[in-house]
Design a protein around this motif. Sequence first.
Motif, PDB file in Angstrom:
ATOM      1  N   ARG A 260     -33.581-159.014 -11.870  1.00 33.27           N
ATOM      2  CA  ARG A 260     -33.371-160.027 -10.834  1.00 33.27           C
ATOM      3  C   ARG A 260     -32.471-159.478  -9.733  1.00 33.27           C
ATOM      4  N   ILE A 261     -32.955-159.549  -8.509  1.00 33.79           N
ATOM      5  CA  ILE A 261     -32.248-158.997  -7.357  1.00 33.79           C
ATOM      6  C   ILE A 261     -31.381-160.076  -6.714  1.00 33.79           C
ATOM      7  N   LYS A 262     -30.141-159.707  -6.449  1.00 32.78           N
ATOM      8  CA  LYS A 262     -29.202-160.630  -5.811  1.00 32.78           C
ATOM      9  C   LYS A 262     -29.334-160.574  -4.289  1.00 32.78           C
ATOM     10  N   ASP A 263     -29.488-159.367  -3.736  1.00 31.18           N
ATOM     11  CA  ASP A 263     -29.523-159.224  -2.282  1.00 31.18           C
ATOM     12  C   ASP A 263     -30.223-157.925  -1.901  1.00 31.18           C
TER      13      ASP A 263
ATOM     14  N   GLU B  69     -29.103-154.994  -4.311  1.00 32.22           N
ATOM     15  CA  GLU B  69     -28.041-155.390  -5.228  1.00 32.22           C
ATOM     16  C   GLU B  69     -28.643-156.254  -6.333  1.00 32.22           C
ATOM     17  N   TYR B  70     -28.366-155.886  -7.562  1.00 34.82           N
ATOM     18  CA  TYR B  70     -28.831-156.632  -8.721  1.00 34.82           C
ATOM     19  C   TYR B  70     -27.715-157.517  -9.259  1.00 34.82           C
TER      20      TYR B  70
ATOM     21  N   ILE C  40     -32.213-142.550  -4.109  1.00 29.91           N
ATOM     22  CA  ILE C  40     -31.452-143.687  -4.616  1.00 29.91           C
ATOM     23  C   ILE C  40     -30.078-143.223  -5.071  1.00 29.91           C
ATOM     24  N   GLU C  41     -29.066-143.932  -4.613  1.00 32.09           N
ATOM     25  CA  GLU C  41     -27.677-143.672  -4.996  1.00 32.09           C
ATOM     26  C   GLU C  41     -26.997-145.011  -5.251  1.00 32.09           C
ATOM     27  N   PHE C  42     -25.950-145.004  -6.048  1.00 35.87           N
ATOM     28  CA  PHE C  42     -25.133-146.197  -6.192  1.00 35.87           C
ATOM     29  C   PHE C  42     -24.222-146.273  -4.969  1.00 35.87           C
ATOM     30  N   ALA C  43     -24.148-147.455  -4.357  1.00 37.59           N
ATOM     31  CA  ALA C  43     -23.319-147.633  -3.165  1.00 37.59           C
ATOM     32  C   ALA C  43     -21.847-147.510  -3.525  1.00 37.59           C
ATOM     33  N   ARG C  44     -21.089-147.029  -2.551  1.00 35.40           N
ATOM     34  CA  ARG C  44     -19.638-146.933  -2.701  1.00 35.40           C
ATOM     35  C   ARG C  44     -19.019-147.849  -1.657  1.00 35.40           C
TER      36      ARG C  44
END
Length: 87
Positions: free
Chosen positions: A17-20, A39-40, A65-69
């Motif tokens: 489920r995606i939050k944004d 954002e999940y 794809i990277e995790f945001a900082r």
Amino acid sequence: MIFRTGDLKAPFEKFGRIKDVYIPLDFHTKESRGFGYVEYYNRDDAEAAYDSRKDILVLGKPVAIEFARGQRKSSREMRVNERHRRR
């Protein structure tokens, strides 16, 4: 490449489920800057998407794809940053 939130959301929904979904726009042209954020609600879902990154296509093209900082900047913060860059 110009894309919309739906273009970015569709290939990532299968992981959870995606939050944004956020696609930054160029301050002057209002066009996509060529990257976006998904954002999940659940970190495990984000990790599943990251683990499958080699198989994810957006508009038929592979994506990095990277995790945001850090946190998303407000419009006001972006304007202030733009003014400082022009000096």
